[in-house]
Design an enzyme around this catalytic site. Structure first.
Site, PDB file in Angstrom:
ATOM      1  N   LYS A   1       0.851  -1.220  -0.042  1.00  0.00           N
ATOM      2  CA  LYS A   1      -0.108   0.055  -0.051  1.00  0.00           C
ATOM      3  C   LYS A   1       0.904   1.236   0.067  1.00  0.00           C
ATOM      4  CE  LYS A   1      -1.765   1.499   4.181  1.00  0.00           C
ATOM      5  NZ  LYS A   1      -1.371   2.847   4.390  1.00  0.00           N
ATOM      6  N   ASN A   2       1.778   1.268   0.804  1.00  0.00           N
ATOM      7  CA  ASN A   2       2.774   2.525   1.245  1.00  0.00           C
ATOM      8  C   ASN A   2       3.728   2.780   0.036  1.00  0.00           C
ATOM      9  OD1 ASN A   2       1.006   2.968   3.166  1.00  0.00           O
ATOM     10  ND2 ASN A   2       2.685   2.348   4.680  1.00  0.00           N
TER      11      ASN A   2
ATOM     12  N   ARG B   1      -4.943  11.100   4.160  1.00  0.00           N
ATOM     13  CA  ARG B   1      -3.852  11.991   4.143  1.00  0.00           C
ATOM     14  C   ARG B   1      -2.991  11.827   3.040  1.00  0.00           C
ATOM     15  NH1 ARG B   1      -1.159  13.819   7.823  1.00  0.00           N
ATOM     16  NH2 ARG B   1       0.680  13.220   6.976  1.00  0.00           N
TER      17      ARG B   1
ATOM     18  N   CYS C   1      -4.419  12.373  12.897  1.00  0.00           N
ATOM     19  CA  CYS C   1      -5.375  11.056  12.848  1.00  0.00           C
ATOM     20  C   CYS C   1      -5.059  10.353  14.166  1.00  0.00           C
ATOM     21  CB  CYS C   1      -4.998   9.982  11.657  1.00  0.00           C
ATOM     22  SG  CYS C   1      -3.453   9.187  11.778  1.00  0.00           S
TER      23      CYS C   1
ATOM     24  N   ARG D   1       0.635  14.137  12.772  1.00  0.00           N
ATOM     25  CA  ARG D   1       0.963  14.311  11.434  1.00  0.00           C
ATOM     26  C   ARG D   1       1.438  15.380  10.771  1.00  0.00           C
ATOM     27  NH1 ARG D   1      -0.847   8.970  10.114  1.00  0.00           N
ATOM     28  NH2 ARG D   1       0.623   8.819   8.545  1.00  0.00           N
ATOM     29  N   PRO D   2       2.428  16.157  11.313  1.00  0.00           N
ATOM     30  CA  PRO D   2       2.677  17.542  10.690  1.00  0.00           C
ATOM     31  C   PRO D   2       3.156  17.219   9.063  1.00  0.00           C
ATOM     32  CG  PRO D   2       4.254  16.994  12.259  1.00  0.00           C
ATOM     33  CD  PRO D   2       3.152  16.189  12.411  1.00  0.00           C
ATOM     34  N   ILE D   3       3.243  18.704   8.390  1.00  0.00           N
ATOM     35  CA  ILE D   3       3.860  18.382   7.071  1.00  0.00           C
ATOM     36  C   ILE D   3       5.015  19.653   7.020  1.00  0.00           C
ATOM     37  CG2 ILE D   3       1.650  17.893   5.856  1.00  0.00           C
ATOM     38  CD1 ILE D   3       1.226  20.987   5.437  1.00  0.00           C
ATOM     39  N   ASP D   4       5.417  20.197   8.102  1.00  0.00           N
ATOM     40  CA  ASP D   4       6.426  21.134   7.931  1.00  0.00           C
ATOM     41  C   ASP D   4       7.835  20.851   7.101  1.00  0.00           C
ATOM     42  OD1 ASP D   4       6.718  19.187  10.039  1.00  0.00           O
ATOM     43  OD2 ASP D   4       8.544  20.187  10.647  1.00  0.00           O
ATOM     44  N   LEU D   5       8.112  19.485   7.116  1.00  0.00           N
ATOM     45  CA  LEU D   5       9.304  19.028   6.588  1.00  0.00           C
ATOM     46  C   LEU D   5       8.842  18.875   4.919  1.00  0.00           C
ATOM     47  CD1 LEU D   5      10.759  16.252   8.783  1.00  0.00           C
ATOM     48  CD2 LEU D   5      11.240  18.628   8.601  1.00  0.00           C
TER      49      LEU D   5
ATOM     50  N   ASP E   1       4.777   0.342  11.859  1.00  0.00           N
ATOM     51  CA  ASP E   1       3.353  -0.056  11.422  1.00  0.00           C
ATOM     52  C   ASP E   1       3.128  -1.580  11.697  1.00  0.00           C
ATOM     53  OD1 ASP E   1       3.281   1.586   8.182  1.00  0.00           O
ATOM     54  OD2 ASP E   1       3.038   2.186  10.237  1.00  0.00           O
TER      55      ASP E   1
ATOM     56  N   VAL F   1       8.272   6.676  16.707  1.00  0.00           N
ATOM     57  CA  VAL F   1       8.155   7.385  15.650  1.00  0.00           C
ATOM     58  C   VAL F   1       6.778   8.338  15.600  1.00  0.00           C
ATOM     59  CG1 VAL F   1       7.471   7.144  13.005  1.00  0.00           C
ATOM     60  CG2 VAL F   1       9.201   5.673  14.122  1.00  0.00           C
TER      61      VAL F   1
ATOM     62  N   ARG G   1      -8.934  -0.230   4.582  1.00  0.00           N
ATOM     63  CA  ARG G   1      -8.077   0.717   3.937  1.00  0.00           C
ATOM     64  C   ARG G   1      -6.408  -0.035   3.598  1.00  0.00           C
ATOM     65  NH1 ARG G   1      -6.957   6.042   6.951  1.00  0.00           N
ATOM     66  NH2 ARG G   1      -5.550   6.225   5.264  1.00  0.00           N
TER      67      ARG G   1
HETATM   68  C1  EPZ Z   1       4.326   6.844   6.098  1.00  0.00           C
HETATM   69  O1  EPZ Z   1       3.403   7.836   6.688  1.00  0.00           O
HETATM   70  C2  EPZ Z   1       3.128   5.713   6.093  1.00  0.00           C
HETATM   71  N1  EPZ Z   1       2.202   6.008   5.048  1.00  0.00           N
HETATM   72  C3  EPZ Z   1       2.823   5.261   7.620  1.00  0.00           C
HETATM   73  O2  EPZ Z   1       1.902   4.089   7.369  1.00  0.00           O
HETATM   74  C4  EPZ Z   1       4.006   4.736   8.360  1.00  0.00           C
HETATM   75  O3  EPZ Z   1       3.648   4.730   9.612  1.00  0.00           O
HETATM   76  C5  EPZ Z   1       5.038   6.033   8.499  1.00  0.00           C
HETATM   77  O4  EPZ Z   1       5.276   6.439   6.971  1.00  0.00           O
HETATM   78  C6  EPZ Z   1       6.260   5.784   9.164  1.00  0.00           C
HETATM   79  O5  EPZ Z   1       6.778   4.714   8.400  1.00  0.00           O
HETATM   80  C7  EPZ Z   1       2.110   5.962   4.001  1.00  0.00           C
HETATM   81  O6  EPZ Z   1       3.319   5.762   3.382  1.00  0.00           O
HETATM   82  C8  EPZ Z   1       1.118   6.359   3.291  1.00  0.00           C
HETATM   83  P1  EPZ Z   1       6.279  10.213   8.518  1.00  0.00           P
HETATM   84  P2  EPZ Z   1       4.106   9.401   6.904  1.00  0.00           P
HETATM   85  O7  EPZ Z   1       6.414  11.190   7.530  1.00  0.00           O
HETATM   86  O8  EPZ Z   1       5.028   9.639   5.550  1.00  0.00           O
HETATM   87  C9  EPZ Z   1       6.884  13.364  11.822  1.00  0.00           C
HETATM   88  C10 EPZ Z   1       0.110   2.841   7.701  1.00  0.00           C
HETATM   89  O9  EPZ Z   1      -0.542   2.152   8.700  1.00  0.00           O
HETATM   90  N2  EPZ Z   1       6.937  14.302  10.562  1.00  0.00           N
HETATM   91  O10 EPZ Z   1       7.507   9.237   8.401  1.00  0.00           O
HETATM   92  O11 EPZ Z   1       2.997  10.256   7.254  1.00  0.00           O
HETATM   93  C11 EPZ Z   1       5.665  12.845  12.136  1.00  0.00           C
HETATM   94  O12 EPZ Z   1       5.014  13.608  12.956  1.00  0.00           O
HETATM   95  C12 EPZ Z   1       0.467   3.991   7.733  1.00  0.00           C
HETATM   96  O13 EPZ Z   1       0.276   2.342   6.686  1.00  0.00           O
HETATM   97  C13 EPZ Z   1       7.336  15.715  10.914  1.00  0.00           C
HETATM   98  O14 EPZ Z   1       7.387  16.077  12.023  1.00  0.00           O
HETATM   99  O15 EPZ Z   1       5.336   9.189   8.089  1.00  0.00           O
HETATM  100  C14 EPZ Z   1       5.881  11.446  12.522  1.00  0.00           C
HETATM  101  O16 EPZ Z   1       6.259  11.537  14.123  1.00  0.00           O
HETATM  102  C15 EPZ Z   1       0.406   4.779   9.200  1.00  0.00           C
HETATM  103  N3  EPZ Z   1       7.067  16.619   9.901  1.00  0.00           N
HETATM  104  C16 EPZ Z   1       7.391  10.999  11.913  1.00  0.00           C
HETATM  105  O17 EPZ Z   1       7.766  12.217  11.406  1.00  0.00           O
HETATM  106  C17 EPZ Z   1       6.662  16.278   8.811  1.00  0.00           C
HETATM  107  O18 EPZ Z   1       6.854  17.198   7.905  1.00  0.00           O
HETATM  108  C18 EPZ Z   1       7.102   9.924  10.882  1.00  0.00           C
HETATM  109  O19 EPZ Z   1       6.148  10.397   9.788  1.00  0.00           O
HETATM  110  C19 EPZ Z   1       6.411  14.802   8.356  1.00  0.00           C
HETATM  111  C20 EPZ Z   1       6.499  14.073   9.331  1.00  0.00           C
END
Ligand code: EPZ
Length: 416
Positions: A22-23, A93, A117, A122-126, A305, A327, A397
């Site tokens: 999926k991911n 998202r 969620c 789940r911020p998007i700052d990066l 996950d 994480v 999902r």
């Molecule tokens: C991906 O989410 C996966 N989803 C998630 O799987 C998975 O848990 C996650 O990576 C970690 O491996 C998809 O690929 C669709 P991240 P993503 O950005 O990209 C922080 C599932 O069950 N962060 O690596 O959203 C954030 O808060 C789902 O299949 C920032 O601070 O994960 C978190 O603590 C759940 N700023 C950490 O990074 C940002 O701009 C990891 O988030 C982005 C993230």
């Protein structure tokens, strides 16, 4: 509201074939917006999230056709919209992953801020830090976020956290930017490697995917191509735990064993036998499960996950196990549900202490997120009685036919 019912099941036995990841499929579908010729994706899992992403692509002007089970054809030669509707973003998202492709392909993109969620803010700052570094202007108002750029220019970007989504979004934005982009402290997940190999098939120039430094040399345009999605390492891990927890003997087929090393190692520590054999792995459970500890980390560490599913197993391991979730800040929503089934778990900040119990008992429970839902299904397999799981849309999902696959292994699971 539909529910999944799980009865106490015998030790699972037999073979199960894992679906595409999926991911990996979600970012690759988003990246298909960059192609100017036909793209064929194979081994795409049949999931709700995939349907939503296809809806998003169609709403942006891409032509999306389901050619056969797991085979999708996309043509993005005429992208005529750059706004992703709120109701689509609110459903998933990962729709946010279309921002990078749209920004670099047509110079503008608008969507609603993705909600948090159950597992965290789940911020998007990066993501935004990367877009700005490439020259984009970002506006946020009334819950909408838009990004504009006449031209994106390559730059060096350091990620404060190796975010999977930010690495993917920035990598996609950089493929058509002028000059070279370097992403430092990039995520190294296998899904990043799959995305990069897909983009390179279309004509991109990406090196270093799978390491913490990814180099992208901008090109003029991307064409088309055929790509098979890698197997889902989290679905594989979920079925491996299903065999372990029921004391079964299951061969999980269509896996890449190098992607599931932490899961193999931890299952062995609980006393299970795990036999790797090419693209399959056999898991033989044991009645005498032993406690172990896990700490979730970005790849190649233990995957977050798989944390909920493993916690279910640990609730029946003799002794005390510790889970540290590094994480996400709130990924213990499944603990209360497992405690309703008799598990003995205490939360202390980002740690959970699990004292093994002799048995779990059925109870009406709720899936709070996709992986927590899977964890409750696993608990139901061994709990005394019939476990009723609500909010199962979370499970749909991310798991392609979980009941059929488990039933074929002897599980007593059905939907009502
Ligand atoms: C991906 O989410 C996966 N989803 C998630 O799987 C998975 O848990 C996650 O990576 C970690 O491996 C998809 O690929 C669709 P991240 P993503 O950005 O990209 C922080 C599932 O069950 N962060 O690596 O959203 C954030 O808060 C789902 O299949 C920032 O601070 O994960 C978190 O603590 C759940 N700023 C950490 O990074 C940002 O701009 C990891 O988030 C982005 C993230």
């Amino acid at each position: 509201m539909e529910k999944i019912l799980v009865e106490t099941s015998p030790p699972l036995k037999g073979k199960v074939r894992i679906s595409g990841a999926k991911n990996s499929a979600l970012p690759i579908l988003a990246a298909s917006l960059l192609g100017t010729e036909d793209i064929i994706l194979e081994d795409v899992p049949n999931l709700k999230d995939i349907e939503v992403m296809c809806e998003v692509l169609t709403s942006l002007g891409a032509k999306v056709e389901i050619l056969d089970k797991g085979i999708i054809k996309i043509n993005s030669s005429n992208i005529n919209n750059y706004v992703t509707r709120y109701e689509l973003m609110s459903k998933m998202r990962a729709s946010f992953l279309v921002m990078g492709p749209l920004l670099t392909r047509i110079g503008k993109t608008q969507t609603s801020l993705p909600g948090g969620c159950a597992i965290g803010t789940r911020p998007i700052d990066l993501h935004l830090k990367g877009f700005k570094a490439l020259g984009a202007t970002i506006n946020v108002d009334h819950g909408n976020i838009s990004a504009y750029a006449d031209k994106l220019v390559g730059n060096k970007i350091y990620l404060d956290f190796p975010s999977v989504g930010a690495t993917e979004n920035i990598m996609m934005a950089a493929v058509l930017a002028e000059g070279e982009t370097i992403i430092d402290n990039a995520a190294m997940e296998p899904e990043i490697v799959d995305l990069a190999s897909f983009l390179n098939k279309l004509g991109a120039d990406i090196k270093g995917a799978g390491t913490s430094t990814i180099k992208i040399k901008g090109v003029k345009e991307l064409g088309g191509g055929v790509h098979s999605i890698i197997p889902d390492r989290i679905e594989a891990g979920t079925f491996m735990v299903a065999s372990a927890i029921t004391g079964g003997d299951v061969v999980v087929e269509n896996v890449i064993t190098s992607h599931i090393k932490p899961i193999i190692a931890k299952l062995k520590e609980t006393g299970c036998e795990v036999i790797e054999n090419g693209d399959s792995v056999r898991v033989i459970g044991t009645k005498d499960l032993r406690a172990t500890d896990i700490k979730t980390l970005p790849y190649p560490g233990f995957p977050t996950d798989m944390q909920a599913q493993f916690m279910t197993l640990m609730s029946l391991c003799k002794g005390t196990s510790v889970v540290i979730e590094t994480v996400f800040e709130n990924r213990f929503m499944h603990v209360d549900e497992l405690k309703r089934m008799g598990a003995d778990i205490k939360i202390d900040g980002r740690s959970a202490i699990i004292n093994g119990v002799d048995k779990l008992t059925s109870a009406p429970v709720k899936a709070t997120d996709l992986r927590a839902g899977a964890a409750l299904v696993l608990a139901g397999l061994v709990a005394e009685g019939v476990t009723e799981i609500d909010n199962i849309y979370h499970i749909d999902r991310g798991y392609d036919g979980i009941e059929e696959k488990l039933s074929k292994l002897g599980a007593r699971i059905y939907r009502k």
